[in-house]
Design a protein around this motif. Structure first.
Motif, short mmCIF file in Angstrom:
data_model
loop_
_atom_site.label_atom_id
_atom_site.label_comp_id
_atom_site.label_asym_id
_atom_site.label_seq_id
_atom_site.Cartn_x
_atom_site.Cartn_y
_atom_site.Cartn_z
N PHE A 199 1.08 6.18 4.33
CA PHE A 199 0.07 7.52 4.45
C PHE A 199 -0.29 7.86 3.00
O PHE A 199 -1.40 7.79 2.45
N GLY A 200 0.96 8.15 2.37
CA GLY A 200 1.12 8.78 0.87
C GLY A 200 0.45 7.69 -0.02
O GLY A 200 -0.37 8.04 -0.70
N LEU A 219 -1.41 5.17 0.71
CA LEU A 219 -2.91 5.02 0.79
C LEU A 219 -3.86 5.86 0.22
O LEU A 219 -4.61 5.67 -0.43
N ILE A 220 -3.18 7.12 0.25
CA ILE A 220 -3.93 8.52 -0.31
C ILE A 220 -4.10 8.13 -1.59
O ILE A 220 -5.07 8.26 -2.56
N ALA A 221 -2.83 7.94 -2.30
CA ALA A 221 -2.97 7.58 -3.70
C ALA A 221 -3.61 6.61 -4.30
O ALA A 221 -4.14 6.59 -5.44
N ILE A 274 -6.37 5.43 -2.86
CA ILE A 274 -7.84 5.81 -2.72
C ILE A 274 -8.13 6.61 -3.89
O ILE A 274 -9.24 6.66 -4.40
N LEU A 275 -7.28 7.62 -4.06
CA LEU A 275 -7.48 8.55 -5.46
C LEU A 275 -7.67 7.96 -6.56
O LEU A 275 -8.33 8.33 -7.60
N TYR A 312 -13.43 13.86 -11.10
CA TYR A 312 -12.60 14.80 -11.21
C TYR A 312 -13.06 15.79 -12.21
O TYR A 312 -12.94 17.06 -11.91
#
Length: 90
Positions: A62-63, A65-67, A69-70, A78
């Protein structure tokens, strides 16, 4: 100056694989694998009904995947919306 920055951002967004620090990714994956191995070896007594190694693997996935996507979002996003991001977080 603004037009030059827009060209620079569009060129960066097309070549995302060259901007990734593969050494850092390799080290993070190795540390994740070691930690999952240690957690699974510490749970040999079957004292708990939950498999913490599987939960840890799920959190790592999950981490990552989030990284990822970011990383796909261009940096100027940003920079332009930093106050809105701060408001969402806090």
């Amino acid at each position: 100056m603004k037009l030059l920055n827009q060209k620079k951002y569009s060129r960066q967004s097309l070549n995302i694989l060259s901007r990734i620090d593969w050494t850092l990714i390799f080290i993070l994956i190795m540390l994740a694998a070691i930690s999952i191995f240690i957690i699974s070896s510490a749970m040999t007594s079957e004292q708990y009904s939950t498999n913490f190694a599987q939960r840890q693997l799920l959190f790592y996935l999950f981490g990552f995947l989030i990284a990822f996507i970011l990383m796909l979002i261009p940096f100027h996003f940003y920079k332009d919306y930093i106050w809105g991001i701060y408001a969402l977080v806090f």
